[in-house]
Design a protein around this motif. Structure first.
Motif, PDB file in Angstrom:
ATOM      1  N   GLN A  11      38.184  38.536  40.885  1.00  0.00           N
ATOM      2  CA  GLN A  11      39.539  39.005  40.631  1.00  0.00           C
ATOM      3  C   GLN A  11      39.945  38.712  39.184  1.00  0.00           C
ATOM      4  O   GLN A  11      39.799  37.592  38.707  1.00  0.00           O
ATOM      5  CB  GLN A  11      40.524  38.333  41.588  1.00  0.00           C
ATOM      6  N   THR A  12      40.450  39.725  38.517  1.00  0.00           N
ATOM      7  CA  THR A  12      40.903  39.544  37.134  1.00  0.00           C
ATOM      8  C   THR A  12      42.356  39.060  37.120  1.00  0.00           C
ATOM      9  O   THR A  12      43.043  39.076  38.143  1.00  0.00           O
ATOM     10  CB  THR A  12      40.816  40.865  36.358  1.00  0.00           C
ATOM     11  N   GLY A  13      42.811  38.678  35.944  1.00  0.00           N
ATOM     12  CA  GLY A  13      44.172  38.188  35.799  1.00  0.00           C
ATOM     13  C   GLY A  13      45.230  39.225  36.108  1.00  0.00           C
ATOM     14  O   GLY A  13      46.375  38.870  36.403  1.00  0.00           O
ATOM     15  N   GLY A  15      44.757  41.504  38.558  1.00  0.00           N
ATOM     16  CA  GLY A  15      44.605  41.903  39.952  1.00  0.00           C
ATOM     17  C   GLY A  15      43.585  42.966  40.256  1.00  0.00           C
ATOM     18  O   GLY A  15      43.624  43.561  41.335  1.00  0.00           O
ATOM     19  N   VAL A  16      42.636  43.214  39.355  1.00  0.00           N
ATOM     20  CA  VAL A  16      41.577  44.196  39.598  1.00  0.00           C
ATOM     21  C   VAL A  16      40.318  43.466  40.060  1.00  0.00           C
ATOM     22  O   VAL A  16      39.981  42.400  39.544  1.00  0.00           O
ATOM     23  CB  VAL A  16      41.293  45.015  38.328  1.00  0.00           C
ATOM     24  N   ALA A  17      39.622  44.040  41.035  1.00  0.00           N
ATOM     25  CA  ALA A  17      38.374  43.456  41.525  1.00  0.00           C
ATOM     26  C   ALA A  17      37.198  43.996  40.713  1.00  0.00           C
ATOM     27  O   ALA A  17      37.019  45.210  40.599  1.00  0.00           O
ATOM     28  CB  ALA A  17      38.183  43.781  42.998  1.00  0.00           C
ATOM     29  N   ILE A  18      36.420  43.079  40.150  1.00  0.00           N
ATOM     30  CA  ILE A  18      35.268  43.428  39.315  1.00  0.00           C
ATOM     31  C   ILE A  18      33.984  43.035  40.044  1.00  0.00           C
ATOM     32  O   ILE A  18      33.857  41.902  40.518  1.00  0.00           O
ATOM     33  CB  ILE A  18      35.346  42.697  37.955  1.00  0.00           C
ATOM     34  N   ALA A  19      33.035  43.966  40.129  1.00  0.00           N
ATOM     35  CA  ALA A  19      31.747  43.676  40.759  1.00  0.00           C
ATOM     36  C   ALA A  19      30.900  42.827  39.816  1.00  0.00           C
ATOM     37  O   ALA A  19      30.672  43.200  38.667  1.00  0.00           O
ATOM     38  CB  ALA A  19      31.023  44.970  41.099  1.00  0.00           C
ATOM     39  N   ALA A  20      30.443  41.681  40.312  1.00  0.00           N
ATOM     40  CA  ALA A  20      29.639  40.773  39.500  1.00  0.00           C
ATOM     41  C   ALA A  20      28.452  40.264  40.316  1.00  0.00           C
ATOM     42  O   ALA A  20      28.471  40.277  41.558  1.00  0.00           O
ATOM     43  CB  ALA A  20      30.485  39.602  39.014  1.00  0.00           C
ATOM     44  N   ARG A  21      27.458  39.805  39.602  1.00  0.00           N
ATOM     45  CA  ARG A  21      26.241  39.288  40.231  1.00  0.00           C
ATOM     46  C   ARG A  21      25.869  37.979  39.535  1.00  0.00           C
ATOM     47  O   ARG A  21      25.792  37.931  38.310  1.00  0.00           O
ATOM     48  CB  ARG A  21      25.113  40.309  40.094  1.00  0.00           C
ATOM     49  N   PHE A  22      25.639  36.935  40.329  1.00  0.00           N
ATOM     50  CA  PHE A  22      25.317  35.616  39.796  1.00  0.00           C
ATOM     51  C   PHE A  22      23.914  35.221  40.239  1.00  0.00           C
ATOM     52  O   PHE A  22      23.579  35.308  41.421  1.00  0.00           O
ATOM     53  CB  PHE A  22      26.335  34.585  40.276  1.00  0.00           C
ATOM     54  N   VAL A  23      23.101  34.791  39.293  1.00  0.00           N
ATOM     55  CA  VAL A  23      21.746  34.316  39.572  1.00  0.00           C
ATOM     56  C   VAL A  23      21.694  32.868  39.110  1.00  0.00           C
ATOM     57  O   VAL A  23      21.816  32.595  37.906  1.00  0.00           O
ATOM     58  CB  VAL A  23      20.683  35.170  38.854  1.00  0.00           C
ATOM     59  N   THR A  24      21.541  31.950  40.058  1.00  0.00           N
ATOM     60  CA  THR A  24      21.751  30.535  39.758  1.00  0.00           C
ATOM     61  C   THR A  24      20.561  29.693  40.200  1.00  0.00           C
ATOM     62  O   THR A  24      20.229  29.669  41.398  1.00  0.00           O
ATOM     63  CB  THR A  24      23.021  30.021  40.459  1.00  0.00           C
ATOM     64  N   PRO A  25      19.911  28.981  39.284  1.00  0.00           N
ATOM     65  CA  PRO A  25      18.853  28.042  39.680  1.00  0.00           C
ATOM     66  C   PRO A  25      19.459  26.795  40.315  1.00  0.00           C
ATOM     67  O   PRO A  25      20.679  26.574  40.255  1.00  0.00           O
ATOM     68  CB  PRO A  25      18.167  27.715  38.350  1.00  0.00           C
ATOM     69  N   ALA A  26      18.603  25.965  40.900  1.00  0.00           N
ATOM     70  CA  ALA A  26      19.088  24.781  41.618  1.00  0.00           C
ATOM     71  C   ALA A  26      19.839  23.828  40.698  1.00  0.00           C
ATOM     72  O   ALA A  26      20.892  23.293  41.063  1.00  0.00           O
ATOM     73  CB  ALA A  26      17.914  24.077  42.298  1.00  0.00           C
ATOM     74  N   GLN A  27      19.327  23.614  39.508  1.00  0.00           N
ATOM     75  CA  GLN A  27      19.961  22.706  38.556  1.00  0.00           C
ATOM     76  C   GLN A  27      20.025  23.376  37.182  1.00  0.00           C
ATOM     77  O   GLN A  27      19.170  23.134  36.327  1.00  0.00           O
ATOM     78  CB  GLN A  27      19.189  21.380  38.469  1.00  0.00           C
ATOM     79  N   PRO A  28      21.034  24.205  36.961  1.00  0.00           N
ATOM     80  CA  PRO A  28      21.099  24.939  35.687  1.00  0.00           C
ATOM     81  C   PRO A  28      21.292  24.018  34.493  1.00  0.00           C
ATOM     82  O   PRO A  28      22.033  23.038  34.559  1.00  0.00           O
ATOM     83  CB  PRO A  28      22.295  25.863  35.879  1.00  0.00           C
ATOM     84  N   THR A  29      20.612  24.353  33.412  1.00  0.00           N
ATOM     85  CA  THR A  29      20.745  23.601  32.166  1.00  0.00           C
ATOM     86  C   THR A  29      21.677  24.301  31.185  1.00  0.00           C
ATOM     87  O   THR A  29      22.080  23.717  30.184  1.00  0.00           O
ATOM     88  CB  THR A  29      19.369  23.443  31.509  1.00  0.00           C
ATOM     89  N   ALA A  30      22.014  25.562  31.462  1.00  0.00           N
ATOM     90  CA  ALA A  30      22.918  26.350  30.630  1.00  0.00           C
ATOM     91  C   ALA A  30      23.417  27.513  31.474  1.00  0.00           C
ATOM     92  O   ALA A  30      22.933  27.742  32.592  1.00  0.00           O
ATOM     93  CB  ALA A  30      22.207  26.860  29.376  1.00  0.00           C
ATOM     94  N   ALA A  31      24.406  28.233  30.955  1.00  0.00           N
ATOM     95  CA  ALA A  31      24.942  29.405  31.644  1.00  0.00           C
ATOM     96  C   ALA A  31      25.047  30.545  30.638  1.00  0.00           C
ATOM     97  O   ALA A  31      25.446  30.329  29.486  1.00  0.00           O
ATOM     98  CB  ALA A  31      26.308  29.102  32.247  1.00  0.00           C
TER      99      ALA A  31
END
Length: 300
Positions: A11-13, A15-31
């Motif tokens: 959700q944006t500030g 009120g619009v819904a934005i499609a997003a995809r997150f790929v997350t390792p077990a212990q991320p060292t950066a984003a």
């Protein structure tokens, strides 16, 4: 353990819904936020997102409002501008990524338009590094020769004639960029007709570029048929107080015959481009990068 993949609406500030995809390792060292080019859906960046996650980084991709999986059923009359994309959409996904991987360095990888907008995004001061790919000013008189031959018809014919008639730009049918909301293409046209692009066309944008302090690395390509070297130099010149490294890469330097405007993100270039250029750019190895490519510059 394989990285976790999650697709969700952010959700944006406003009120619009934005499609997003997150790929997350077990212990991320950066984003890393990957910001897309004009008209390019986030799925195009999925191979790079997966690869970066395998290197230990949490990665988010998204579709701007009116594009890809964030497109409404009816695009005609849909309200959106490039400033909305930056101020609301990119900002919301950046915040969501921070919550996904708290307490690690936050980076931005922007393709073309996605590399033009970081100064317009609230919270850009939290970015550890900004990497722009195939990115520069869109000023039409300085476009690469192959594009400049066609872009006059685009800006002075197709866009001003068809957009008011249909309420959006039907680029997909014309094989030009893709379908775009009216406000987006009209603002983009105004930018591209200005010698200083967004900086000249929009009040306050010059100051926003000058306010950036995060190191900026530009990866551009000698065979890019959209962005000329002058386009790239022009845009990055507005980062007057940020450390800047501009790499103009020739395909043969990476052992390739072709990169162009889109090739950097293709999975087959994992070793030739991502390992060689992207990873060092995200790790702060600018001097080593600059030594690799002809015609590169480093400065403040």
């Amino acid at each position: 353990m394989a990285p976790r993949i999650e697709e969700r609406q952010v959700q944006t500030g406003d009120g619009v819904a934005i499609a997003a995809r997150f790929v997350t390792p077990a212990q991320p060292t950066a984003a890393v936020l990957i910001a897309p080019a004009m008209g390019v859906p986030q799925r195009f960046y999925a191979p790079m997102a997966q690869w970066l996650a395998e290197q230990g980084m949490a990665v988010a991709t998204f579709d701007y409002r009116g594009m890809g999986a964030s497109r409404p059923p009816r695009l005609s009359g849909f309200p959106a501008t490039i400033m909305d994309w930056a101020h609301y959409d990119a900002a919301a996904v950046l915040e969501a990524l921070e919550r996904q991987a708290p307490g690690v360095p936050l980076h931005w990888v922007g393709h073309s338009l996605g590399g033009q907008i970081p100064p317009l995004v609230p919270g850009h001061d939290r970015l550890e590094r900004i990497v722009t790919v195939a990115c520069g000013s869109g000023y039409w008189r300085e476009n690469a020769p192959a594009l400049k031959r066609r872009v006059w018809l685009f800006w002075f014919g197709a866009v001003p004639l068809l957009t008011p008639l249909l309420g959006y730009f039907p680029g997909k049918r014309l094989n030009m960029v893709g379908d775009l909301p009216r406000g987006v293409v009209e603002q983009w046209r105004r930018w591209c007709l200005d010698p200083e692009y967004a900086v000249g066309a929009e009040p306050g944008v010059r100051e926003r570029f000058a306010a950036v302090r995060s190191p900026v690395v530009s990866l551009s390509f000698s065979d890019d048929d959209f962005m000329s070297a002058r386009n790239t130099e022009s845009l990055h010149g507005f980062y007057t107080d940020a450390p800047r490294t501009l790499l103009r890469i020739r395909p043969r330097e990476a052992g390739l015959t072709r990169i162009g405007h889109f090739g950097f993100f293709r999975a087959e270039h994992e070793q030739a481009l991502w390992q060689r250029y992207l990873l060092p750019a995200l790790q702060g190895a600018e001097p080593a990068l600059a030594a690799m490519a002809e015609g590169s510059t480093t400065g403040t």
